[in-house]
Scaffold this active site. Structure first.
Site, PDB file in Angstrom:
ATOM      1  N   HIS A 164      -2.426 -22.513 -31.790  1.00  0.00           N
ATOM      2  CA  HIS A 164      -2.981 -22.279 -30.304  1.00  0.00           C
ATOM      3  C   HIS A 164      -1.606 -21.858 -29.541  1.00  0.00           C
ATOM      4  O   HIS A 164      -0.454 -22.531 -29.739  1.00  0.00           O
ATOM      5  CB  HIS A 164      -3.223 -23.576 -29.681  1.00  0.00           C
ATOM      6  CG  HIS A 164      -3.845 -23.547 -28.253  1.00  0.00           C
ATOM      7  ND1 HIS A 164      -4.684 -22.683 -27.854  1.00  0.00           N
ATOM      8  CD2 HIS A 164      -3.137 -23.807 -27.155  1.00  0.00           C
ATOM      9  CE1 HIS A 164      -4.930 -22.750 -26.438  1.00  0.00           C
ATOM     10  NE2 HIS A 164      -3.911 -23.454 -26.115  1.00  0.00           N
TER      11      HIS A 164
ATOM     12  N   GLU B 274     -20.229  14.183 -30.597  1.00  0.00           N
ATOM     13  CA  GLU B 274     -20.453  13.334 -32.024  1.00  0.00           C
ATOM     14  C   GLU B 274     -22.142  13.889 -32.041  1.00  0.00           C
ATOM     15  O   GLU B 274     -23.064  13.719 -31.324  1.00  0.00           O
ATOM     16  CB  GLU B 274     -20.260  11.985 -31.918  1.00  0.00           C
ATOM     17  CG  GLU B 274     -21.310  10.961 -32.910  1.00  0.00           C
ATOM     18  CD  GLU B 274     -20.583  11.335 -34.085  1.00  0.00           C
ATOM     19  OE1 GLU B 274     -19.398  11.532 -34.605  1.00  0.00           O
ATOM     20  OE2 GLU B 274     -21.765  11.435 -35.176  1.00  0.00           O
TER      21      GLU B 274
END
Ligand code: FAD
Length: 470
Positions: A446, A205
Site C-alpha cells: 500500500h 475505424e
C-alpha cells in the site's frame, strides 16, 4: 559455409533464439537485412512509439502542474520536435549497439547484415548489405522475418502524405492535422500521442468499436477518453478515396449512416494492421506452407518442412514482441534438447499504450464464456483507489475473470494510467492457473495499484460466500 542453425531475421524473435542456441554451443548464423539487431520493435515499433508517448504524457502532466501545487509560467511550455527525435535516435542507437555487443560475445554466433533466401530445405543464399552473395548449408533454420504494414486498396493510398506506422515515427515536424485509418493498437496509440502534442486528429475505424479483440467494456471506456481528448473518433467509417488538396489531402469516407463525409489532413496514417512478411524468402523451394494469415507450424513451431521452424509475427496474430521472444526462447530450449514450455495463446499478455493504458492477460470475459468456463468476474474501480488518487489518475477499472468451479484466474483486464505495471502479476496468475484464493491472500503493498488485484480477488471470495448463504 556450414552451420547448425540459420536464423533469418534479427528482431525480438530471431535475436534471442540465435543467442540462446549459440550459448548452448551450437554454430549459429543470424542474418538481418536491416542496419542493426532489434527488428520492427526497436527501429519502427514498440520503442520509438513509446519514446514519443513518454514526451506526450509528460507534456500532459506538466499542463496539469497547478493541480499539484506547481507554478509554471504561462505560455512557456513548448514542444521541440527535433529534440524529441534526437532523443529517440540516441536510445535506438544505444539499444542496437548493446544487442550487437552481447551477440558478438558468443563465440559460436555469427551475425551477418544482409538478406537471406532459402534455396532448398537445407540451403540458403545470403546477400550481404555490401559484398557478394554466399550460399550456406544449415542443419535447421528458424524463420523470424516479422511483418509489414497492410495497405488499404483505395485510390490515393500511394500519395506521399499517406504514411505507414514506420513513416509516422520519422516525420520531421508535428503535423497540424492528422487522419488515422484504423483504431487498432497502433492507430489508437499514435492518434493519442499526436493529439497530446496538439495535432488535431481524426480517427476513422470501419468496425463498430475500437480495439476489436480487447474486452468490450474497456474498449468503450477508452473510446470515451479518446473523445474527451478532443480526437474526432468515427466508428463504422468506410474509406472511399484519399485525394490531394494542395499540400494536404482529403479523406473521403462514408460514415456509419452511409453519408458521404470528408476529413482534411496534412498526413494520413494508414494503421490497418500488418501482414506476415515472407516476401523474397524462397519458401517455394521448400515444403513450408503459408497463407495471408502467416506461416503454418505445429505445436512445436515446426513448419511442414522438417527442420525449418518459425516464430513471431511471421506466424500471424498475436503480433507482439514479448510473444515472439517467448516462442523463440521455448523453441531454442527445445532445439537445444532441454525441456521447453511453448506459450499458449490463452495465456497471452499484451499492453496497449493508449492513454490510459490497456493491459490484457489471458482470456476476456467473452472468450472465457465461449471456451465453456463457468465465468465469474470481479471488478475494481480506480476512482476510489489511494494510489490512483495520489497520482492524479483516478480513472479506469480492472476486471478479474475466473472460473467459478476450478477457482483459477483466467484473465486480468485493466484500463488505468499504470496498467502496464500490473500485467506481470496478471500473466503469472493466468499462466500458472493460480486460484483467486491465492491472489486474495497475497500481500499487495500500500499504496500501489497492485492492491486492485488483491481487492478484486477478495470480491470473488465474497461473491462465493454470499451465493453459498443464498
Ligand atoms: P520483427 O521485429 O519484424 O523482426 C523481423 C526482422 O527480420 C526484421 O528486422 C527484418 O529486417 C528481418 N528480415 C525480414 N526479411 C529478412 C530476410 N529475408 N533476411 C534477413 N532478415 C530479414 N509489440 C509489443 O509487444 N509492444 C509494443 O508496444 C509494440 N508496439 C508496436 C508499435 C508499432 C508502431 C509497431 C509497428 C509494432 C509494435 N509492436 C509492439 C509489435 C512488435 O514490433 C512485433 O510484434 C515484433 O517486432 C515482432 O518480432 P519478430 O521478431 O517476429 O519480427
Amino acid at each position: 559455409m556450414k552451420v547448425d542453425f540459420l536464423v533469418i531475421g534479427g528482431g525480438p524473435g530471431g535475436t534471442p533464439a540465435a543467442m540462446a542456441l549459440a550459448s548452448a554451443g551450437r554454430r549459429v548464423l543470424l542474418v538481418e537485412k536491416g542496419a542493426g539487431l532489434g527488428g520492427t520493435c526497436l527501429f519502427e515499433g514498440c520503442i520509438p512509439s513509446k519514446i514519443l508517448r513518454e514526451s506526450a504524457r509528460r507534456l500532459q502532466d506538466i499542463r496539469r502542474a497547478q493541480e499539484f501545487g506547481l507554478q509554471i509560467p504561462a505560455g512557456e511550455i513548448g514542444v521541440d520536435w527535433g529534440a524529441i527525435m534526437k532523443r529517440k535516435a540516441a536510445i535506438l542507437r544505444g539499444r542496437a549497439e548493446g544487442a550487437l555487443q552481447r551477440a558478438r560475445q558468443i563465440p559460436t554466433l555469427s551475425v551477418q547484415f544482409g538478406s537471406a533466401a532459402l534455396l532448398g530445405p537445407r540451403r540458403a543464399r545470403i546477400t550481404p548489405r555490401d559484398g557478394t552473395p554466399e550460399d550456406v548449408e544449415f542443419g535447421s533454420a528458424i524463420i523470424t522475418t516479422g511483418s509489414v504494414p497492410n495497405l488499404l486498396p483505395v485510390t490515393g493510398v500511394d500519395l506521399p502524405q499517406v504514411l505507414t506506422s514506420e513513416q509516422v515515427l520519422e516525420i520531421d515536424h508535428l503535423p497540424k492535422r492528422l487522419a488515422v485509418i484504423g483504431a487498432g493498437p497502433i492507430g489508437v496509440e499514435m492518434a493519442q500521442i499526436l493529439a497530446a502534442f496538439g495535432t488535431r486528429v481524426t480517427l476513422l475505424e470501419a468496425g463498430p468499436r475500437i480495439l476489436a479483440p480487447v474486452d468490450e467494456e474497456i474498449a468503450l471506456a477508452l473510446e470515451d477518453h479518446i473523445r474527451r481528448q478532443g480526437i474526432a473518433l468515427e466508428l463504422g467509417a468506410r474509406i472511399a478515396a484519399i485525394v490531394r488538396d494542395g499540400d494536404e489531402v482529403r479523406m473521403q469516407y462514408r460514415d456509419a449512416a452511409g453519408t458521404q463525409r470528408e476529413a482534411q489532413a496534412e498526413f494520413v496514417l494508414e494503421a490497418t494492421g500488418r501482414r506476415p512478411n515472407v516476401d523474397g524468402l524462397g519458401l517455394e523451394h521448400t515444403a513450408v506452407r503459408h497463407d495471408r494469415h502467416g506461416v503454418k507450424v505445429d505445436a512445436k513451431l515446426e513448419t511442414d518442412e522438417p527442420g525449418i521452424y518459425a516464430v513471431g509475427d511471421v506466424l500471424g496474430h498475436p503480433m507482439f514482441a514479448h510473444w515472439a521472444t517467448a516462442q523463440a526462447l521455448a523453441l531454442a530450449a527445445h532445439l537445444a534438447g532441454r525441456a521447453a514450455r511453448f506459450p499458449a495463446p490463452a495465456v497471452n499478455t499484451a499492453v496497449i499504450f493508449s492513454i490510459p493504458v490497456v493491459g490484457i492477460a489471458g482470456l476476456t470475459e467473452t472468450e472465457a464464456r465461449s471456451a465453456g468456463h463457468a465465468v465469474g468476474v470481479a471488478r475494481y474501480d480506480y476512482r476510489a483507489d489511494a494510489r490512483a488518487q495520489v497520482s492524479g489518475h483516478a480513472e479506469g477499472f480492472l476486471k478479474l475473470v475466473y472460473d467459478q468451479s476450478s477457482r483459477a484466474v483466467l484473465g486480468v483486464h485493466v484500463l488505468a494510467d499504470d496498467a502496464a505495471s500490473l500485467l506481470g502479476e496478471g500473466a503469472l496468475a493466468v499462466g500458472a492457473g493460480i486460484a483467486v484464493e491465492t491472489l486474495a491472500a497475497a500481500i499487495h503493498p500500500h499504496p500501489t495499484l497492485s492492491e486492485s488485484i488483491g481487492t478484486a480477488a477478495r470480491e470473488a471470495l465474497a461473491a462465493r460466500a454470499s451465493s453459498a448463504r443464498r
